[in-house]
Scaffold this motif. Structure first.
Motif, PDB file in Angstrom:
ATOM      1  N   MET A 241      79.826 -75.364  54.677  1.00 38.33           N
ATOM      2  CA  MET A 241      79.006 -75.411  55.865  1.00 38.33           C
ATOM      3  C   MET A 241      79.852 -75.947  57.014  1.00 38.33           C
ATOM      4  O   MET A 241      80.660 -76.839  56.819  1.00 38.33           O
ATOM      5  N   THR A 242      79.581 -75.404  58.178  1.00 39.53           N
ATOM      6  CA  THR A 242      80.132 -75.979  59.393  1.00 39.53           C
ATOM      7  C   THR A 242      79.177 -75.680  60.530  1.00 39.53           C
ATOM      8  O   THR A 242      78.261 -74.871  60.392  1.00 39.53           O
ATOM      9  N   PHE A 243      79.380 -76.354  61.638  1.00 39.25           N
ATOM     10  CA  PHE A 243      78.523 -76.201  62.816  1.00 39.25           C
ATOM     11  C   PHE A 243      79.430 -76.020  64.014  1.00 39.25           C
ATOM     12  O   PHE A 243      80.340 -76.828  64.238  1.00 39.25           O
ATOM     13  N   ASP A 244      79.204 -74.958  64.788  1.00 38.12           N
ATOM     14  CA  ASP A 244      80.063 -74.676  65.937  1.00 38.12           C
ATOM     15  C   ASP A 244      79.461 -75.141  67.258  1.00 38.12           C
ATOM     16  O   ASP A 244      79.937 -74.782  68.325  1.00 38.12           O
ATOM     17  N   GLY A 245      78.419 -75.947  67.182  1.00 36.78           N
ATOM     18  CA  GLY A 245      77.727 -76.410  68.381  1.00 36.78           C
ATOM     19  C   GLY A 245      76.477 -75.600  68.685  1.00 36.78           C
ATOM     20  O   GLY A 245      75.594 -76.064  69.409  1.00 36.78           O
TER      21      GLY A 245
ATOM     22  N   HIS B 146      64.585 -85.648  43.911  1.00 33.19           N
ATOM     23  CA  HIS B 146      65.003 -85.270  42.556  1.00 33.19           C
ATOM     24  C   HIS B 146      65.123 -83.747  42.465  1.00 33.19           C
ATOM     25  O   HIS B 146      64.223 -83.023  42.877  1.00 33.19           O
ATOM     26  N   GLY B 147      66.249 -83.273  41.944  1.00 28.69           N
ATOM     27  CA  GLY B 147      66.439 -81.847  41.725  1.00 28.69           C
ATOM     28  C   GLY B 147      67.057 -81.092  42.886  1.00 28.69           C
ATOM     29  O   GLY B 147      67.344 -79.907  42.756  1.00 28.69           O
ATOM     30  N   ILE B 148      67.264 -81.749  44.024  1.00 33.80           N
ATOM     31  CA  ILE B 148      67.862 -81.089  45.187  1.00 33.80           C
ATOM     32  C   ILE B 148      69.371 -81.294  45.150  1.00 33.80           C
ATOM     33  O   ILE B 148      69.855 -82.413  45.282  1.00 33.80           O
ATOM     34  N   GLY B 149      70.102 -80.210  44.951  1.00 37.10           N
ATOM     35  CA  GLY B 149      71.560 -80.266  44.947  1.00 37.10           C
ATOM     36  C   GLY B 149      72.101 -79.867  46.304  1.00 37.10           C
ATOM     37  O   GLY B 149      71.461 -79.129  47.051  1.00 37.10           O
ATOM     38  N   VAL B 150      73.283 -80.352  46.633  1.00 38.25           N
ATOM     39  CA  VAL B 150      73.920 -80.032  47.910  1.00 38.25           C
ATOM     40  C   VAL B 150      75.280 -79.412  47.628  1.00 38.25           C
ATOM     41  O   VAL B 150      76.141 -80.035  47.017  1.00 38.25           O
TER      42      VAL B 150
ATOM     43  N   GLY C  22      73.959 -77.346  52.333  1.00 41.55           N
ATOM     44  CA  GLY C  22      73.849 -76.093  51.602  1.00 41.55           C
ATOM     45  C   GLY C  22      73.110 -76.327  50.302  1.00 41.55           C
ATOM     46  O   GLY C  22      73.278 -77.366  49.662  1.00 41.55           O
ATOM     47  N   GLY C  23      72.308 -75.370  49.901  1.00 44.98           N
ATOM     48  CA  GLY C  23      71.475 -75.522  48.719  1.00 44.98           C
ATOM     49  C   GLY C  23      71.939 -74.748  47.508  1.00 44.98           C
ATOM     50  O   GLY C  23      71.123 -74.420  46.640  1.00 44.98           O
ATOM     51  N   GLY C  24      73.233 -74.424  47.440  1.00 46.43           N
ATOM     52  CA  GLY C  24      73.744 -73.715  46.268  1.00 46.43           C
ATOM     53  C   GLY C  24      73.064 -72.386  46.064  1.00 46.43           C
ATOM     54  O   GLY C  24      72.820 -71.642  47.012  1.00 46.43           O
ATOM     55  N   SER C  25      72.715 -72.087  44.817  1.00 48.18           N
ATOM     56  CA  SER C  25      72.130 -70.789  44.485  1.00 48.18           C
ATOM     57  C   SER C  25      70.708 -70.615  45.019  1.00 48.18           C
ATOM     58  O   SER C  25      70.163 -69.519  44.956  1.00 48.18           O
ATOM     59  N   SER C  26      70.091 -71.676  45.577  1.00 44.78           N
ATOM     60  CA  SER C  26      68.747 -71.540  46.159  1.00 44.78           C
ATOM     61  C   SER C  26      68.773 -70.680  47.421  1.00 44.78           C
ATOM     62  O   SER C  26      67.734 -70.165  47.830  1.00 44.78           O
ATOM     63  N   GLY C  27      69.943 -70.569  48.063  1.00 43.20           N
ATOM     64  CA  GLY C  27      70.040 -69.806  49.304  1.00 43.20           C
ATOM     65  C   GLY C  27      69.478 -70.537  50.510  1.00 43.20           C
ATOM     66  O   GLY C  27      69.345 -69.960  51.580  1.00 43.20           O
ATOM     67  N   LYS C  28      69.167 -71.809  50.359  1.00 39.66           N
ATOM     68  CA  LYS C  28      68.561 -72.581  51.447  1.00 39.66           C
ATOM     69  C   LYS C  28      69.596 -73.448  52.150  1.00 39.66           C
ATOM     70  O   LYS C  28      70.539 -73.925  51.545  1.00 39.66           O
TER      71      LYS C  28
ATOM     72  N   ASN D 259      83.477 -91.785  42.577  1.00 34.65           N
ATOM     73  CA  ASN D 259      83.009 -91.899  41.197  1.00 34.65           C
ATOM     74  C   ASN D 259      81.912 -90.877  40.889  1.00 34.65           C
ATOM     75  O   ASN D 259      81.271 -90.956  39.856  1.00 34.65           O
ATOM     76  N   ARG D 260      81.689 -89.935  41.801  1.00 28.16           N
ATOM     77  CA  ARG D 260      80.717 -88.847  41.607  1.00 28.16           C
ATOM     78  C   ARG D 260      81.382 -87.527  41.952  1.00 28.16           C
ATOM     79  O   ARG D 260      82.384 -87.485  42.658  1.00 28.16           O
ATOM     80  N   PHE D 261      80.806 -86.432  41.490  1.00 30.23           N
ATOM     81  CA  PHE D 261      81.296 -85.112  41.886  1.00 30.23           C
ATOM     82  C   PHE D 261      81.169 -84.980  43.402  1.00 30.23           C
ATOM     83  O   PHE D 261      80.162 -85.392  43.977  1.00 30.23           O
ATOM     84  N   VAL D 262      82.160 -84.415  44.044  1.00 30.97           N
ATOM     85  CA  VAL D 262      82.174 -84.237  45.496  1.00 30.97           C
ATOM     86  C   VAL D 262      81.909 -82.768  45.820  1.00 30.97           C
ATOM     87  O   VAL D 262      82.615 -81.895  45.333  1.00 30.97           O
ATOM     88  N   THR D 263      80.899 -82.515  46.622  1.00 29.48           N
ATOM     89  CA  THR D 263      80.659 -81.144  47.099  1.00 29.48           C
ATOM     90  C   THR D 263      81.072 -81.110  48.570  1.00 29.48           C
ATOM     91  O   THR D 263      82.247 -81.095  48.863  1.00 29.48           O
ATOM     92  N   GLY D 264      80.123 -81.114  49.492  1.00 30.80           N
ATOM     93  CA  GLY D 264      80.462 -81.043  50.910  1.00 30.80           C
ATOM     94  C   GLY D 264      81.023 -82.345  51.448  1.00 30.80           C
ATOM     95  O   GLY D 264      80.756 -83.415  50.916  1.00 30.80           O
ATOM     96  N   VAL D 265      81.812 -82.214  52.511  1.00 34.68           N
ATOM     97  CA  VAL D 265      82.350 -83.369  53.224  1.00 34.68           C
ATOM     98  C   VAL D 265      82.163 -83.149  54.720  1.00 34.68           C
ATOM     99  O   VAL D 265      82.198 -82.012  55.198  1.00 34.68           O
TER     100      VAL D 265
END
Length: 187
Positions: free
Chosen positions: A1-5, A155-159, A173-179, A112-118
């Motif tokens: 994900m990114t944001f261009d303004g 609970h259950g919301i992945g990023v 980003g919501g992974g395979s949810s497409g959200k 100490n956790r899995f890293v997804t977005g930064v």
């Protein structure tokens, strides 16, 4: 994900899409490999594409340069700050600061956790976690990796991706949810 303004950009595998955050409508699509995070430096979009990071002209979709991805295909998130790219590494539980011209690693931060977005938010380094059903957004010290603040997600919301809008929202980003979810940043 990114944001261009104006638009939120999201990687979808074979396309990079630009979404109007006000109405959720797709405004643009670029045909390009987009397997993980993307970042905007004010002019170009950087996109993780397997074992490389492509520098893309958002007006034309042309790849103008590429550098090796530090995780050789195992990278998960990407952001631009301080003249550098910051790359999340999911399984390795790390964030790397890299040179955008060469791909050289400048700094490594352990988690100490899995890293997804930064992302960076008002000078603060944040990363998302996706590790089972209990996930969060974390503000961390960019030197030590120490967790300073946590925003727990339902609970259950992945990023799968994370970006700050420069005001008060994180786009997730919501992974395979497409959200794409907007999460209010507490101050």
């Amino acid at each position: 994900m990114t944001f261009d303004g104006q638009r939120v950009w999201a990687a979808t595998g074979s396309k990079l899409i630009a979404v109007d955050p006000a109405n959720g409508q797709v405004e643009r699509m670029l045909d390009c490999a987009s397997h993980a995070g993307c970042a905007f430096d004010g002019t170009h979009i950087y996109q993780i594409a397997e074992a490389r990071i492509d520098k893309i002209d958002p007006a034309t979709g042309a790849v103008v340069a590429s550098i090796p991805s530090p995780g050789n295909g195992g990278d998960s998130g990407l952001t631009w700050a301080e003249g550098s790219l910051w790359v999340g590494q999911y399984r390795d539980r790390k964030i790397l600061q890299i040179d955008p011209d060469t791909g050289a690693v400048l700094r490594t931060i352990e988690s100490n956790r899995f890293v997804t977005g930064v992302t960076w938010a008002d000078g603060e380094l944040w990363h998302a976690t996706w590790d089972g059903d209990d996930n969060e957004l974390r503000h961390i010290d960019p030197v030590s990796g120490e967790v300073i603040e946590r925003l727990e997600l339902p609970h259950g919301i992945g990023v799968s991706g994370l970006e700050y809008d420069g005001k008060d929202l994180f786009y997730c980003g919501g992974g395979s949810s497409g959200k794409i979810r907007a999460v209010s940043r507490s101050k």
